[in-house]
Design a protein around this motif. Structure first.
Motif, PDB file in Angstrom:
ATOM      1  N   VAL A 188     -34.060  43.188 -17.557  1.00  0.00           N
ATOM      2  CA  VAL A 188     -34.507  42.123 -18.446  1.00  0.00           C
ATOM      3  C   VAL A 188     -35.664  41.347 -17.803  1.00  0.00           C
ATOM      4  CG1 VAL A 188     -33.849  39.975 -19.599  1.00  0.00           C
ATOM      5  CG2 VAL A 188     -32.269  41.904 -19.578  1.00  0.00           C
ATOM      6  N   ARG A 238     -38.916  43.396 -17.754  1.00  0.00           N
ATOM      7  CA  ARG A 238     -39.536  43.506 -19.076  1.00  0.00           C
ATOM      8  C   ARG A 238     -40.147  42.184 -19.505  1.00  0.00           C
ATOM      9  NH1 ARG A 238     -35.785  47.731 -22.596  1.00  0.00           N
ATOM     10  NH2 ARG A 238     -35.945  49.441 -21.090  1.00  0.00           N
ATOM     11  N   LEU A 239     -39.495  41.080 -19.168  1.00  0.00           N
ATOM     12  CA  LEU A 239     -40.074  39.770 -19.456  1.00  0.00           C
ATOM     13  C   LEU A 239     -41.421  39.616 -18.752  1.00  0.00           C
ATOM     14  CD1 LEU A 239     -37.051  37.305 -19.224  1.00  0.00           C
ATOM     15  CD2 LEU A 239     -38.592  37.552 -21.174  1.00  0.00           C
ATOM     16  N   THR A 258     -42.765  42.127 -22.569  1.00  0.00           N
ATOM     17  CA  THR A 258     -42.078  42.893 -23.598  1.00  0.00           C
ATOM     18  C   THR A 258     -41.885  42.088 -24.878  1.00  0.00           C
ATOM     19  OG1 THR A 258     -40.103  44.226 -24.023  1.00  0.00           O
ATOM     20  CG2 THR A 258     -39.759  42.151 -22.896  1.00  0.00           C
ATOM     21  N   VAL A 293     -39.269  41.401 -28.398  1.00  0.00           N
ATOM     22  CA  VAL A 293     -37.845  41.072 -28.536  1.00  0.00           C
ATOM     23  C   VAL A 293     -36.973  42.304 -28.309  1.00  0.00           C
ATOM     24  CG1 VAL A 293     -36.089  40.223 -30.127  1.00  0.00           C
ATOM     25  CG2 VAL A 293     -38.348  39.168 -30.099  1.00  0.00           C
ATOM     26  N   ASP A 294     -37.382  43.448 -28.830  1.00  0.00           N
ATOM     27  CA  ASP A 294     -36.564  44.653 -28.681  1.00  0.00           C
ATOM     28  C   ASP A 294     -36.428  45.060 -27.220  1.00  0.00           C
ATOM     29  OD1 ASP A 294     -36.177  44.754 -31.375  1.00  0.00           O
ATOM     30  OD2 ASP A 294     -37.678  46.293 -31.760  1.00  0.00           O
ATOM     31  N   LEU A 296     -36.082  43.205 -24.751  1.00  0.00           N
ATOM     32  CA  LEU A 296     -35.091  42.378 -24.068  1.00  0.00           C
ATOM     33  C   LEU A 296     -33.691  42.973 -24.162  1.00  0.00           C
ATOM     34  CD1 LEU A 296     -36.233  38.791 -25.118  1.00  0.00           C
ATOM     35  CD2 LEU A 296     -36.661  39.980 -22.967  1.00  0.00           C
ATOM     36  N   ALA A 338     -32.932  45.714 -23.114  1.00  0.00           N
ATOM     37  CA  ALA A 338     -32.786  46.433 -21.846  1.00  0.00           C
ATOM     38  C   ALA A 338     -31.985  47.722 -22.032  1.00  0.00           C
ATOM     39  CB  ALA A 338     -32.167  45.514 -20.795  1.00  0.00           C
ATOM     40  N   LEU A 351     -28.554  36.622 -18.309  1.00  0.00           N
ATOM     41  CA  LEU A 351     -29.511  37.681 -18.623  1.00  0.00           C
ATOM     42  C   LEU A 351     -28.825  38.849 -19.320  1.00  0.00           C
ATOM     43  CD1 LEU A 351     -31.572  37.547 -15.321  1.00  0.00           C
ATOM     44  CD2 LEU A 351     -32.420  36.965 -17.601  1.00  0.00           C
ATOM     45  N   LEU A 370     -28.254  37.768 -22.887  1.00  0.00           N
ATOM     46  CA  LEU A 370     -29.508  37.858 -23.636  1.00  0.00           C
ATOM     47  C   LEU A 370     -29.755  39.295 -24.091  1.00  0.00           C
ATOM     48  CD1 LEU A 370     -32.221  36.720 -24.633  1.00  0.00           C
ATOM     49  CD2 LEU A 370     -33.118  37.074 -22.318  1.00  0.00           C
ATOM     50  N   ALA A 371     -29.506  40.253 -23.202  1.00  0.00           N
ATOM     51  CA  ALA A 371     -29.689  41.659 -23.562  1.00  0.00           C
ATOM     52  C   ALA A 371     -28.752  42.062 -24.695  1.00  0.00           C
ATOM     53  CB  ALA A 371     -29.464  42.542 -22.338  1.00  0.00           C
ATOM     54  N   ALA A 408     -30.024  40.579 -27.953  1.00  0.00           N
ATOM     55  CA  ALA A 408     -31.227  41.273 -28.430  1.00  0.00           C
ATOM     56  C   ALA A 408     -30.870  42.599 -29.067  1.00  0.00           C
ATOM     57  CB  ALA A 408     -32.206  41.475 -27.265  1.00  0.00           C
TER      58      ALA A 408
END
Length: 218
Positions: free
Chosen positions: A8, A11-12, A16, A18-19, A21, A23, A93, A96-97, A100
């Motif tokens: 994550v 990619r941040l 990246t 939204v997709d 995120l 991961a 994190l 969050l994944a 997402a």
């Protein structure tokens, strides 16, 4: 779980969408089968303690200690710093994944009727006229979902938006294309087609001659 948190963060930092995120997915299609990650929710210390308690052996990849790799620098420097300031960083994190991925799944379900109406046949070419009738934000989502359903990783947002504009505005006799390392899309008439990536041509086979046979006396 640390691997997921590292993904994550990477990619941040790479910008990246939204997709991205989402991961790593616990289960995803892979060729004719599935790629399953059953230990994604467990912390590294938990797995090490389990293995040691049962006398299990494992192999450490030397690359995991090389600071030349972005992931290793995140693992050894960035993530420990975040956890020292915010002890719940890895958990947050990972959450969050999960959110997402859930958002992406819900979006796919909501887009399904639009995609079905826009395709000439199931999983076939997409009508440009149907795409053009949607708002720009929906156009990007539809094209992304269509590419993914064909097993193609979509390009970045800017390239996607520029390509959609070219597809929609092109005259009927034009055939604009969008190419990126993972795929290619071309317009023919009112249809968009997913095409294989063009690979470099293979050179003709050459016959390499060996040394001339030696002639022995007599």
């Amino acid at each position: 779980a640390e691997d997921q948190a590292e993904t994550v963060l990477l990619r941040l930092l790479r910008g990246t969408g939204v997709d991205g995120l989402g991961a790593m997915s616990p289960c995803q299609s892979f060729g004719v089968g599935s790629l399953i990650r059953p230990l994604l929710a467990y912390r590294r210390a938990e797995l090490a303690a389990y293995a040691e308690a049962r006398g299990l052996l494992w192999v450490d990849d030397p690359g995991n200690a090389s600071l030349r790799y972005d992931r290793v620098r995140v693992r050894q420097h960035l993530l420990p710093t975040l956890e020292s300031e915010w002890p719940g960083a890895v958990h947050a994190l990972n959450a969050l994944a999960r959110d997402a991925r859930a958002d992406r799944e819900a979006r796919g379900l909501l887009l399904a009727p639009r995609l079905e109406a826009a395709l000439l046949e199931h999983d076939g070419p997409m009508r440009v006229s149907c795409l053009a009738a949607e708002p720009p934000v929906i156009q990007c989502l539809m094209l992304r979902e269509w590419l993914r359903s064909g097993g193609i990783r979509p390009p970045g947002r800017r390239r996607l938006e520029a390509s959609i504009a070219a597809f929609v505005r092109a005259a009927p006799d034009r055939a604009p294309e969008m190419s990126w390392p993972e795929g290619r899309v071309a317009r023919f008439g009112d249809q968009l087609y997913r095409l294989p990536v063009v690979w470099p041509s293979v050179p003709d086979n050459e016959v390499v001659k060996g040394p001339e046979p030696r002639t022995w006396p007599g």
